[in-house]
Design an enzyme around this catalytic site. Sequence first.
Site, PDB file in Angstrom:
ATOM      1  N   THR A  35       0.805  -1.226   0.000  1.00 34.15           N
ATOM      2  CA  THR A  35       0.000   0.000   0.000  1.00 34.15           C
ATOM      3  C   THR A  35       0.838   1.276   0.000  1.00 34.15           C
ATOM      4  OG1 THR A  35      -0.120   0.042   2.412  1.00 34.15           O
ATOM      5  CG2 THR A  35      -1.878  -1.150   1.242  1.00 34.15           C
ATOM      6  N   HIS A  50      12.188  -4.645   1.241  1.00 34.28           N
ATOM      7  CA  HIS A  50      11.048  -5.546   1.478  1.00 34.28           C
ATOM      8  C   HIS A  50      10.869  -6.487   0.287  1.00 34.28           C
ATOM      9  CE1 HIS A  50       9.031  -4.315   5.230  1.00 34.28           C
ATOM     10  NE2 HIS A  50       9.511  -3.104   4.978  1.00 34.28           N
TER      11      HIS A  50
END
Length: 186
Positions: A35, A50
């Site tokens: 997001t 990530h």
Amino acid sequence: MAEIVLVTGGCRSGKSGYAQRLAEVQPPARLFIATCPVTDDELRERIAAHQRARQDRGWETVEEQVDLGGVLQRHAGCNVVLVDCVTLWVNNVVYWAGQERRAIGEAEMTARCDQLLAAARAHPGIVIFVTNEVGMGIVPDNASARRFRDLAGRVNQTIAAAADQVTMLVSGIPWLLKDRQGEPAR
């Protein structure tokens, strides 16, 4: 019907890594819903880190800032979905409403959260939400920051109430708050 898991905690508490490990004990297919909007180089590097942590581990990644329920509906074939993170989703909803020159109140944010939870419940696998615990710090000094904190807190409460399991991370250590049967942990 999905199993809903909420992973919460402070910034840099180990939430994302814990949620990823929780998801990776499930068989593929795995979907990661990211997001976070890319707003600067430092954030771009965090996102890349990530992505590297998920590389070659059976993940499909979809970047979506607002329509999380739509992504869940379009990826019904995934065994496990990891949404990281709900706090940024709240931020994005508030931001895009501001671009339309309107404010989001708790009632509208709760309704959006209820729609997201309905999509999550309809999903055939496990849906893991990662969120930040925003209510343990000082009271923000301006109305906009207080409104964001309140909206994020309301969404966290709504998801936690609907979740089958809730875990809080403190200094990298998971603390089970609600077990898989939906009961408060003892």
